[in-house]
Design a protein around this motif. Structure first.
Motif, PDB file in Angstrom:
ATOM      1  N   LEU B 274       1.015  -1.102  -0.020  1.00  0.00           N
ATOM      2  CA  LEU B 274       0.231  -0.206  -0.169  1.00  0.00           C
ATOM      3  C   LEU B 274       0.855   1.315   0.191  1.00  0.00           C
ATOM      4  CD1 LEU B 274      -2.769  -1.028   2.477  1.00  0.00           C
ATOM      5  CD2 LEU B 274      -3.017  -0.859  -0.055  1.00  0.00           C
ATOM      6  N   LEU B 275       1.912   1.249   0.537  1.00  0.00           N
ATOM      7  CA  LEU B 275       2.824   2.188   0.789  1.00  0.00           C
ATOM      8  C   LEU B 275       3.519   2.479  -0.590  1.00  0.00           C
ATOM      9  CD1 LEU B 275       4.529   1.848   4.577  1.00  0.00           C
ATOM     10  CD2 LEU B 275       2.950   3.759   3.536  1.00  0.00           C
ATOM     11  N   ARG B 276       3.901   1.252  -1.161  1.00  0.00           N
ATOM     12  CA  ARG B 276       4.546   1.458  -2.397  1.00  0.00           C
ATOM     13  C   ARG B 276       3.647   2.164  -3.362  1.00  0.00           C
ATOM     14  NH1 ARG B 276       5.722  -4.171  -3.286  1.00  0.00           N
ATOM     15  NH2 ARG B 276       3.726  -4.156  -4.532  1.00  0.00           N
ATOM     16  N   ASP B 277       2.479   1.466  -3.538  1.00  0.00           N
ATOM     17  CA  ASP B 277       1.507   2.076  -4.340  1.00  0.00           C
ATOM     18  C   ASP B 277       0.690   3.209  -4.101  1.00  0.00           C
ATOM     19  OD1 ASP B 277       0.805  -1.445  -4.916  1.00  0.00           O
ATOM     20  OD2 ASP B 277       2.464  -0.034  -5.753  1.00  0.00           O
ATOM     21  N   ASP B 278       0.935   3.968  -3.043  1.00  0.00           N
ATOM     22  CA  ASP B 278       0.427   5.166  -2.617  1.00  0.00           C
ATOM     23  C   ASP B 278      -0.902   5.097  -2.397  1.00  0.00           C
ATOM     24  OD1 ASP B 278       2.680   6.974  -4.752  1.00  0.00           O
ATOM     25  OD2 ASP B 278       2.986   6.531  -2.841  1.00  0.00           O
ATOM     26  N   LYS B 279      -1.520   4.176  -1.801  1.00  0.00           N
ATOM     27  CA  LYS B 279      -2.655   4.024  -1.488  1.00  0.00           C
ATOM     28  C   LYS B 279      -3.424   4.719  -0.173  1.00  0.00           C
ATOM     29  CE  LYS B 279      -3.623   0.818  -4.927  1.00  0.00           C
ATOM     30  NZ  LYS B 279      -4.094   1.247  -6.015  1.00  0.00           N
ATOM     31  N   ALA B 280      -3.574   6.052  -0.289  1.00  0.00           N
ATOM     32  CA  ALA B 280      -3.715   6.682   0.974  1.00  0.00           C
ATOM     33  C   ALA B 280      -4.920   6.276   1.450  1.00  0.00           C
ATOM     34  CB  ALA B 280      -3.666   8.271   0.362  1.00  0.00           C
ATOM     35  N   ASP B 281      -5.937   6.262   0.694  1.00  0.00           N
ATOM     36  CA  ASP B 281      -7.466   5.731   1.257  1.00  0.00           C
ATOM     37  C   ASP B 281      -7.124   4.428   2.230  1.00  0.00           C
ATOM     38  OD1 ASP B 281      -9.632   6.545  -1.328  1.00  0.00           O
ATOM     39  OD2 ASP B 281      -8.754   7.993   0.313  1.00  0.00           O
ATOM     40  N   ASP B 282      -6.589   3.403   1.676  1.00  0.00           N
ATOM     41  CA  ASP B 282      -6.442   2.207   2.298  1.00  0.00           C
ATOM     42  C   ASP B 282      -5.722   2.474   3.376  1.00  0.00           C
ATOM     43  OD1 ASP B 282      -6.572   0.482  -0.978  1.00  0.00           O
ATOM     44  OD2 ASP B 282      -8.086   0.675   0.417  1.00  0.00           O
ATOM     45  N   LEU B 283      -4.719   3.177   3.521  1.00  0.00           N
ATOM     46  CA  LEU B 283      -3.662   3.424   4.688  1.00  0.00           C
ATOM     47  C   LEU B 283      -4.665   4.032   5.858  1.00  0.00           C
ATOM     48  CD1 LEU B 283      -0.303   4.344   2.741  1.00  0.00           C
ATOM     49  CD2 LEU B 283      -0.802   2.257   4.205  1.00  0.00           C
ATOM     50  N   SER B 284      -5.410   5.203   5.332  1.00  0.00           N
ATOM     51  CA  SER B 284      -6.167   5.829   6.428  1.00  0.00           C
ATOM     52  C   SER B 284      -7.110   4.809   7.136  1.00  0.00           C
ATOM     53  CB  SER B 284      -7.132   6.800   5.598  1.00  0.00           C
ATOM     54  OG  SER B 284      -6.330   7.602   5.042  1.00  0.00           O
ATOM     55  N   ARG B 285      -7.623   4.026   6.075  1.00  0.00           N
ATOM     56  CA  ARG B 285      -8.634   2.879   6.947  1.00  0.00           C
ATOM     57  C   ARG B 285      -7.899   2.165   7.687  1.00  0.00           C
ATOM     58  NH1 ARG B 285     -11.082   1.082   2.535  1.00  0.00           N
ATOM     59  NH2 ARG B 285     -12.298   2.755   2.701  1.00  0.00           N
ATOM     60  N   MET B 286      -6.599   1.669   7.329  1.00  0.00           N
ATOM     61  CA  MET B 286      -5.724   0.960   8.232  1.00  0.00           C
ATOM     62  C   MET B 286      -5.578   1.675   9.588  1.00  0.00           C
ATOM     63  SD  MET B 286      -2.052  -0.815   7.419  1.00  0.00           S
ATOM     64  CE  MET B 286      -2.579  -2.119   6.182  1.00  0.00           C
ATOM     65  N   TYR B 287      -5.199   2.781   9.555  1.00  0.00           N
ATOM     66  CA  TYR B 287      -4.922   3.555  10.647  1.00  0.00           C
ATOM     67  C   TYR B 287      -6.365   3.706  11.535  1.00  0.00           C
ATOM     68  CZ  TYR B 287      -4.205   7.436  13.642  1.00  0.00           C
ATOM     69  OH  TYR B 287      -4.043   8.153  14.965  1.00  0.00           O
ATOM     70  N   ARG B 288      -7.355   3.974  10.801  1.00  0.00           N
ATOM     71  CA  ARG B 288      -8.674   4.029  11.594  1.00  0.00           C
ATOM     72  C   ARG B 288      -8.925   2.767  12.468  1.00  0.00           C
ATOM     73  NH1 ARG B 288     -10.603   6.478   7.067  1.00  0.00           N
ATOM     74  NH2 ARG B 288     -11.579   4.623   6.358  1.00  0.00           N
ATOM     75  N   LEU B 289      -8.719   1.568  11.625  1.00  0.00           N
ATOM     76  CA  LEU B 289      -8.985   0.295  12.352  1.00  0.00           C
ATOM     77  C   LEU B 289      -8.122  -0.115  13.283  1.00  0.00           C
ATOM     78  CD1 LEU B 289      -9.758  -1.892   9.118  1.00  0.00           C
ATOM     79  CD2 LEU B 289     -11.525  -1.240  10.876  1.00  0.00           C
ATOM     80  N   TYR B 290      -6.969   0.472  13.213  1.00  0.00           N
ATOM     81  CA  TYR B 290      -5.994  -0.003  14.454  1.00  0.00           C
ATOM     82  C   TYR B 290      -5.671   0.913  15.339  1.00  0.00           C
ATOM     83  CZ  TYR B 290      -5.184  -4.568  12.048  1.00  0.00           C
ATOM     84  OH  TYR B 290      -5.217  -5.768  11.627  1.00  0.00           O
ATOM     85  N   CYS B 291      -6.122   2.124  15.496  1.00  0.00           N
ATOM     86  CA  CYS B 291      -5.802   3.101  16.354  1.00  0.00           C
ATOM     87  C   CYS B 291      -6.366   2.888  17.707  1.00  0.00           C
ATOM     88  CB  CYS B 291      -6.067   4.510  15.615  1.00  0.00           C
ATOM     89  SG  CYS B 291      -7.688   5.041  15.538  1.00  0.00           S
ATOM     90  N   LYS B 292      -7.667   1.994  17.506  1.00  0.00           N
ATOM     91  CA  LYS B 292      -8.418   2.025  18.868  1.00  0.00           C
ATOM     92  C   LYS B 292      -7.805   0.618  19.679  1.00  0.00           C
ATOM     93  CE  LYS B 292     -11.365   5.158  18.145  1.00  0.00           C
ATOM     94  NZ  LYS B 292     -12.291   4.809  16.995  1.00  0.00           N
TER      95      LYS B 292
END
Lengths: 231, 733
Positions: B274-292
């Motif tokens: 995801l980082l390699r392919d600049d998938k910002a949306d997916d990374l944002s989702r990943m953050y949202r899911l794991y931040c709690k």
């Protein structure tokens, strides 16, 4: 310590009878005689010639480590000279009031080097004694000479490597801290350096020494060290 | 109120009639509702039976009867209707009889209300509605609780699979669980919630194990988000809000925690990809899911750090391997690093909500490759050169003011990642001096803005000298105006040449070698005049002249035309020797000038072997030797009227590094003393780490250097080793 031998006792008796002095005073006078024998004609100190004569009298080589022990007892401030005070302090500490006594005490002084505690004191004393008056550090050549002398007694297998290392890499005077910490190093760290703590507060020079040993593959020869040291 | 005693049988008879009427109403039979009069009568009867002195006080009997009535009602009417029913039907029936039961209790309590007022408290007995609840619990709830729990859970399961269910039914059923707890949530939690959570866990565990095989990381994450949303809706629609936390935790555990490694490490779609392919949306989702999730973000931040480090290192290596000209290469490197920084900073801000973990991950990553440039120059020097290129004239005229500001801002940000900040300061100061003194600075505002950015980032001490330098230039200008006034009023003192002097405050400016060059008489006169002026202003300050920094405009009277030559003062001194001699040997020039060989070679080279040959040299070789002869090249000409003869500066790099090393030794020394003065006694490791901490703003000290300073301080008798423990040091006052 002040047990007098037969002939000695006689001499003292003689002295006492002749002069009418007390035993204590008699002994003092005998010590003073000794001092007069060695003291320099022009100054109130014992200098190199006097020391040479003394060594001759007690049948000890001037380079012998026993002289260091003697100086330690005297609390001598610098090598190759003894003040009157220091001479008498030494005699008192060792219970010497005649040459005979002196000679008798030599084995005892040698044995003191085997005592761990005393060896440490003598070792640390040696730094101040061997360095130039007024200097803070000890010249490298002198230091190396002292180390070879001292570690011949104590048997530290790495002493030659240490001296080689210093001559190759350091070439500067030795600080007191490095001097005293080296003894700790020789005492506590084993020859394979397995218990050497690189993160510890060892002086910089000792860290460098360890690096030098590792670089030159000396450490893997630790096994052969133990045999070699039994020269 | 009639106040007469009443016989128990008669009284009870009356009340019981009322109860029967109530039951018929509840059954839905055509029965008139109670009039208020009838109600009052019933209430009064009870009152009369209770508000009496014994033996006519029938409170206890009435209390017991109350319970009996209820029990009878439940066992004869309510419970039977439940038997034989299952699943949803059971739930519906239960809700119905619960409603009925509540009505019964309410009315009965009204009739028997007087008991609640005094008797109940007096005897510390449960209140009437409590009794009602207990009857329901004992006779109805206990029998059916397991079945209704299972039925409810089945319904929830159906809803999860996509079926529509009757939410209000479920809500009502769960209300019963709560009510039965009589003020505590114990029944709800033990008899329903526990199993519901377990069932939820099992459900999501099954789902997750198949999703993780089939789905890509983004797909899986989308499903997770949906599931979590649905579970929250569930809570909103029928579950109790107290279940939310436990429910979400359960779901998160099964979906996100259990499979975190497999999910993030998925080869083509995991975090790295995801980082390699600049998938910002997916990374944002990943953050949202794991931040709690506690520690949920740690692996994500780790992968982020690894990724940025790898990108940065590859960048540095690629540019190192490219075959550009040295200066260009380094400029490109820094620009690319800045770009990389902006890119990943955006990730930190947008996708990762500026979370501390990610800010630090970015910082750590940059620290790794920002300090290994793979070239001869340290990154500190490169950064200083980069800034110099932008700030000097001709450096970035193509860029807009905004673009320049932004680039400078980004460059200053990079300074946070460089270990040798003090080295940067020294290089920057040297280059700033050249810019200021040779009037090469493009824009005063930019200069000031960089200094204020540096101040913000690194503290006041960092920039105080540089600010002093800038102030000196301003003051010098003012001073020059005063000098001109002085000359106007003392026309005899005028040296005949236009002279501008810049006064530098020692200490602000880098140190310069003083030189003892013999100046031409014309220049000497200038110096004297200025000295005279300066003494009128202040007698306390001493002026030391640094001719190596000066410039001079000479008129070169060549055969073809006069050309104005812009040269350094030293170059001018050389050239003016040829006003009195036609031909000079190297040694003659050396004698007259009193220069060093090194400087003279440079000077002569710039005048005779470089682009503009103002002097002709014999022999006409490319280098200067001590046997050369020089003549004024009167044949020289150029289409321009005015040319600048550059004098390449001496490479000061080595000196700068030496100076900084010396300063560092002092700084380490001071830091050790500061720490030990406060702590008095401290172990070696701690002393080292506190020193590193203290110095961290300026540079990253070498541990060996700290050790050396400690030993030096022992020799100077500031510190000593503890006798018992040579790893501990004591401060000697």
């Amino acid at each position: 310590m002040h047990k007098l031998g037969r002939s000695h006792r006689d001499k003292v008796q003689q002295f006492m009878t002749i002069t009418g002095a007390s035993e204590k005073a008699a002994l003092q006078a005998l010590k003073a005689n000794l001092y007069k024998r060695y003291k320099d004609p022009y100054t109130d100190m014992i200098l190199v010639d006097g020391i040479t004569l003394l060594c001759n009298d007690i049948q000890v080589d001037p380079q012998d480590i026993v002289m260091l022990v003697l100086s330690w007892h005297m609390k001598a401030s610098t090598m190759c000279e003894y003040s009157k005070q220091e001479f008498f302090t030494g005699l008192q500490a060792l219970g010497i009031d005649s040459l005979g006594k002196f000679r008798e005490r030599i084995p005892f002084m040698r044995s003191e080097l085997k005592d761990e505690q005393k060896f440490g004191e003598i070792y640390n004393f040696a730094f101040g004694w061997a360095k130039e008056k007024g200097q803070k550090s000890l010249a490298l050549d002198t230091a190396i000479g002292m180390w070879q002398l001292l570690f011949a007694e104590k048997q530290w297998p790495l002493v030659d490597h240490w001296c080689q290392f210093l001559q190759a890499r350091h070439n500067k005077a030795i600080s007191r801290d490095t001097w005293s910490q080296l003894l700790e190093f020789a005492r506590t760290v084993d020859t394979s350096l397995s218990n050497y703590d690189a993160e510890g507060a060892w002086p910089y020079l000792i860290d460098e020494f360890v690096e030098y040993l590792n670089e030159n593959g000396i450490i893997s020869n630790a096994q052969s060290m133990t045999d070699w040291s039994k020269k | 109120m009639e106040s007469k005693t009443i016989d128990f049988e008669r009284g009870w008879d009356h009340v019981y009639k009322g109860i029967k009427q109530l039951r018929r109403i509840l059954e839905g039979l055509p029965e008139p509702l109670f009039t208020s009069g009838e109600y009052v009568m019933l209430y009064s009867t009870v009152y009369n039976m209770c508000a009496r002195n014994p033996p006519h006080n029938y409170s206890q009997q009435l209390y017991d009867k109350y319970r009996e009535v209820l029990e009878e009602y439940i066992t004869s009417t309510l419970s039977p209707s439940l038997r034989g029913k299952r699943d949803e039907f059971l739930l519906r029936e239960l809700v119905k009889i619960w409603v009925n039961h509540k009505v019964m209790v309410r009315w009965l309590s009204r009739f028997f209300n007087y008991l609640d007022r005094y008797f109940v408290d007096y005897r510390s007995l449960p209140a009437l509605n409590e009794v009602g609840m207990t009857c329901f619990t004992d006779l109805v709830y206990r029998e059916v609780q397991t079945n209704i729990k299972d039925a409810a859970i089945v319904l929830i399961g159906k809803e999860r699979e996509g079926d529509r269910i009757d939410c209000s039914l479920l809500k009502n059923v769960l209300d019963i669980f709560v009510a039965v707890g009589m003020g505590s949530m114990e029944r709800y939690e033990d008899d329903f919630e526990a199993d519901m959570l377990r069932d939820t866990g099992a459900y999501y565990s099954r789902k997750a194990s198949s999703w993780i095989e089939e789905d890509s990381c983004p797909e899986y994450m989308l499903k997770c988000e949906e599931c979590l949303k649905k579970e929250r809706d569930r809570v909103f629609h029928y579950l109790r809000s107290s279940s939310e936390v436990k429910l979400i935790e359960k779901v998160q555990h099964e979906l996100l925690v259990t499979y975190i490694d497999r999910l993030l490490e998925k080869e083509h779609s995991g975090c790295r990809a995801l980082l390699r392919d600049d998938k910002a949306d997916d990374l944002s989702r990943m953050y949202r899911l794991y931040c709690k999730i506690p520690r949920g973000l740690d692996p994500v931040a780790d992968i982020f750090k690894q990724h940025v480090t790898a990108e940065g290192t590859a960048l540095v290596q690629a540019i190192g391997a490219a075959s550009n000209a040295p200066g260009v290469q380094e400029h490109v490197l820094l620009r690319k690093i800045i770009e990389l920084h902006c890119k990943y900073m955006a990730y930190v801000t947008d996708c990762f909500q500026n979370h501390n973990l990610f800010c630090n991950a970015l910082k750590d990553a940059f620290k790794v490759f920002c300090n290994n440039t793979g070239t001869d120059s340290s990154s500190a020097e490169l950064l200083a050169t980069f800034c110099d290129d932008i700030l000097k004239k001709g450096g970035s005229e193509k860029l807009s003011d905004e673009a320049i500001e932004e680039t400078l801002e980004n460059a200053v940000k990079l300074l946070a990642y460089i270990n040798d900040r003090d080295l940067f300061a020294e290089f920057y100061r040297k280059k700033l001096a050249r810019r200021l003194l040779f009037d090469r600075s493009a824009n005063d505002d930019h200069e000031r803005s960089v200094l204020s950015k540096l101040k913000q980032q690194c503290g006041e001490q960092f920039t105080s000298k540089m600010e002093g330098m800038v102030t000196d230039i301003t003051l010098s200008r003012e001073n020059h105006a005063a000098f001109e006034d002085y000359l106007r009023s003392n026309s005899a003192a005028h040296p005949g040449i236009d002279l501008t002097v810049t006064i530098l405050t020692t200490g602000f400016w880098p140190s310069y070698k003083p030189c003892n060059l013999n100046l031409p008489t014309e220049m000497i006169k200038c110096v004297e005049v200025f000295k005279g002026f300066y003494e009128t202003k202040t007698k306390h300050k001493k002026l030391t002249w640094i001719y190596s920094l000066g410039t001079c405009n000479l008129s070169g009277m060549f055969d073809q035309k006069t050309i104005e030559l812009v040269v350094s003062t030293h170059q001018a001194a050389v050239l003016m020797l040829f006003n009195t001699s036609d031909r000079l040997s190297y040694s003659e020039i050396m004698d007259q000038l009193n220069s060093t060989h090194e400087d003279l070679v440079r000077l002569l080279h710039s005048l005779s072997c470089a682009k503009y040959k103002i002097l002709s040299k014999q022999p006409d070789t490319k280098t200067i030797s001590r046997s050369d002869y020089f003549e004024f090249n009167s044949k020289f000409t150029n289409k321009l009227r005015r040319i600048k003869i550059p004098l390449p500066p001496v490479d000061e790099k080595k000196k700068i590094v030496e100076d900084v090393d010396k300063d560092r030794r002092y700084a380490i020394d001071a830091a050790i003393v500061r720490v030990m003065k406060t702590r008095k006694v401290l172990g070696y490791q701690q002393l080292v780490s506190e020193c590193v901490e203290q110095l961290s703003q300026t540079f990253k000290p070498d541990i060996k250097a700290i050790k050396k300073q400690i030993e030096d301080l022992i020799t100077r008798e500031f510190l000593e080793r503890d006798e018992e423990n040579p790893n501990t040091f004591k401060y000697l006052a």
